[in-house]
Design an enzyme around this catalytic site. Structure first.
Site, PDB file in Angstrom:
ATOM      1  N   ARG A 120      64.949   6.371  13.320  1.00 27.95           N
ATOM      2  CA  ARG A 120      63.642   5.924  12.839  1.00 27.95           C
ATOM      3  C   ARG A 120      63.516   4.404  12.900  1.00 27.95           C
ATOM      4  NH1 ARG A 120      61.822   5.227   7.456  1.00 27.95           N
ATOM      5  NH2 ARG A 120      63.674   6.287   6.678  1.00 27.95           N
ATOM      6  N   TYR A 167      36.045   2.558  19.393  1.00 26.23           N
ATOM      7  CA  TYR A 167      36.773   3.825  19.457  1.00 26.23           C
ATOM      8  C   TYR A 167      36.613   4.581  18.146  1.00 26.23           C
ATOM      9  CZ  TYR A 167      40.805   6.951  19.207  1.00 26.23           C
ATOM     10  OH  TYR A 167      41.616   8.030  19.024  1.00 26.23           O
ATOM     11  N   ASP A 169      41.967  -4.521  20.734  1.00 25.98           N
ATOM     12  CA  ASP A 169      42.390  -3.285  21.385  1.00 25.98           C
ATOM     13  C   ASP A 169      42.250  -3.498  22.887  1.00 25.98           C
ATOM     14  OD1 ASP A 169      42.635  -0.741  22.521  1.00 25.98           O
ATOM     15  OD2 ASP A 169      41.748   0.248  20.790  1.00 25.98           O
ATOM     16  N   LYS A 185      47.332   6.177  27.642  1.00 30.31           N
ATOM     17  CA  LYS A 185      46.319   6.087  28.685  1.00 30.31           C
ATOM     18  C   LYS A 185      46.903   5.526  29.989  1.00 30.31           C
ATOM     19  CE  LYS A 185      43.347   7.502  25.538  1.00 30.31           C
ATOM     20  NZ  LYS A 185      44.051   7.373  24.251  1.00 30.31           N
TER      21      LYS A 185
END
Length: 385
Positions: A52, A107, A179, A204
Site C-alpha cells: 500500500r 468532468y 486536469d 485514457k
C-alpha cells in the site's frame, strides 16, 4: 536525457542498464516485504514494508510521468482518485479556506465530488463560465480562495483557459490545479505554466487501450507530492501493479498514437463544419475556434477530442446509435474511436448542451472514420426532415 517528449516517454522509467538486466521493469506481485529495522528499533521508513506504500512497478511509471510533466508524480487507483487526492490536499494546504473555483462545465466526476464536499463539509464551490474571457482569473483573484480547479480543454465542451493568466491572478495562498487528461503530458505541461498540481486519468490516452483504471497527480513542490502520497496511503486509493505495468507499456506508444489520432481529429472537425446536421464544431485546432490562440500559446497540438453540437438530444442519440466504427461508449483516449451524448448522464452539468456529442478519435483509418460518421449524420438529417 534528450529534450523531446516523444523520446523521453520511450526511455523514462526504465531499470538501470546493466549487462543481463531487463530492459523493462517487472510486475512486482507482492503485498508483503521483508522487514527493515533502524538502529532505534523502529521500522526503517526507507525500507518498503507493505504494497500500500509503494511497489517498484508504481515507481517506474511515476518516474516516467513525473519526468514528462516536470514534477513528482503520485500514482493512484483511478482518475477520480487522483482528482480527490488533489482537491483534499489543496484544501488542507489552504489552511482553512474552503473557497473552490471551478468551471461550470467540467468532468462530471469532479463536479459530483465538489458537490459532495459542499453538502457535507460546507466547501464554497464557485462555478464560473469557462467561455467568458477572464472570468476564471477574476474568480481566482477573490481573497480567501483556496483552490482554483481548471480543465483545459474542458470536458466535454472544449473551452481552453490561459493557465498563466489564472496563476498570475490567483489570490495569495491559493493553489491552481489542472486536469490535463485531454491534452496529455505530450501536448501541455501545466506545471511549466505555473500550476501547482496536474492530474491525469491515465486510464485514457496514456494507457491507451481501454483496459486499465489508473490516475496520477503530479506536483512541482516536493512537500505537496509528499502530502499526495500520504493521502494515497491513508485512504488506500492505490493502483494495482499490473495496471501500472500496462499503463507504462501504453505510454511508450503515446506519441505515435497521439499524432495519428490528432491528424484524424482535425480532418473530422473540418469536414463536420460543412455538414448540415452540425450546428457547431468545438475543436481548438480550427482557426475559427474561439480558443485557437490559447491552444497555440500553451499547447503543442490541439489534441484528439472534439465535440459536435447537434440540434437536440434526439438528433445526437440517432447519430450515436447509427455508427458502425465509432463505438457508443463512455471514456476516451483509446485506440478505438468513441462518441457519446454526454447529457444522457444525470450527473452531467446542465450547462452542457443536450445535443452535444463528444468524440474521442482513435487510430483507425481517417477516411473510414469520416465515412462512418458522415452516414450517421446524413441519417440524422433525413430523419429531421
Amino acid at each position: 536525457m534528450p529534450d523531446s517528449p516523444a523520446t523521453r516517454l520511450v526511455h523514462a522509467g526504465r531499470p538501470p542498464a546493466v549487462p543481463g538486466g531487463p530492459l523493462n521493469p517487472s510486475v512486482e506481485l507482492s503485498s508483503t516485504f521483508h522487514a527493515g529495522t533502524g538502529p532505534d528499533g523502529l521500522a526503517d521508513p526507507a525500507v518498503r514494508n507493505y504494497a500500500r506504500v509503494g511497489t517498484s512497478t508504481w515507481e517506474a511509471l511515476e518516474a516516467a510521468v513525473g519526468e514528462l510533466e516536470g514534477g513528482e508524480a503520485v500514482l493512484l487507483g483511478s482518475g477520480i482518485a487522483a482528482v480527490t487526492a488533489a482537491v483534499e490536499v489543496a484544501l488542507a494546504h489552504a489552511g482553512g479556506s474552503t473557497r473552490v473555483v471551478v468551471p461550470a462545465r467540467a468532468y462530471s466526476g469532479t463536479v459530483a465530488l465538489l458537490r459532495h464536499l459542499r453538502d457535507t463539509r460546507g466547501v464554497d464551490v464557485v462555478a464560473v463560465d469557462p467561455a467568458e474571457p477572464g472570468a476564471l482569473a477574476r474568480a481566482a483573484a477573490v481573497p480567501g480562495t483556496g483552490l482554483v480547479w481548471l480543465e483545459t480543454p474542458v470536458n466535454p465542451t472544449m473551452e481552453l483557459t490561459d493557465v498563466r493568466e489564472v496563476v498570475a491572478a490567483a489570490a495569495p495562498g491559493a493553489l491552481v490545479a489542472v486536469d490535463g487528461t485531454f491534452a496529455t503530458p505530450l501536448l501541455q505541461n501545466p506545471l511549466a505554466l505555473g500550476a501547482h498540481v496536474v492530474v491525469h486519468s491515465l486510464t485514457k490516452a496514456v494507457a491507451g487501450h481501454s483496459d486499465v483504471l489508473l490516475g496520477a497527480a503530479v506536483a512541482a513542490d516536493p512537500a505537496l507530492a509528499t502530502a499526495l502520497r500520504e493521502h494515497r496511503t491513508r485512504t488506500g486509493a492505490v493502483p494495482g501493479p499490473f495496471e501500472a505495468w500496462l499503463a507504462l507499456r501504453g505510454l511508450r506508444t503515446l506519441d505515435v498514437r497521439l499524432q495519428r489520432a490528432q491528424a484524424t481529429a482535425g480532418l473530422v472537425a473540418r469536414r463536420a463544419q460543412e455538414h448540415p446536421a452540425v450546428l457547431r464544431v468545438r475543436y481548438p485546432g480550427l482557426p475559427e475556434d474561439p480558443w485557437h490562440a490559447v491552444a497555440q500559446a500553451q499547447m503543442r497540438g490541439p489534441g484528439t477530442l472534439l465535440a459536435l453540437d447537434l440540434p437536440d438530444a434526439a438528433s445526437a442519440e440517432r447519430v450515436a446509435a447509427s455508427t458502425r466504427l465509432w463505438v457508443h461508449a463512455t471514456s476516451l483516449g483509446g485506440v478505438e474511436s468513441l462518441l457519446e451524448r454526454r447529457r444522457r448522464h444525470a450527473a452531467e452539468p446542465e450547462a452542457v448542451p443536450e445535443g452535444l456529442l463528444r468524440l474521442s478519435v482513435g487510430i483507425e483509418d481517417a477516411e473510414d472514420l469520416w465515412a462512418d460518421l458522415a452516414q450517421a449524420l446524413d441519417g440524422a438529417t433525413r430523419t429531421a426532415r
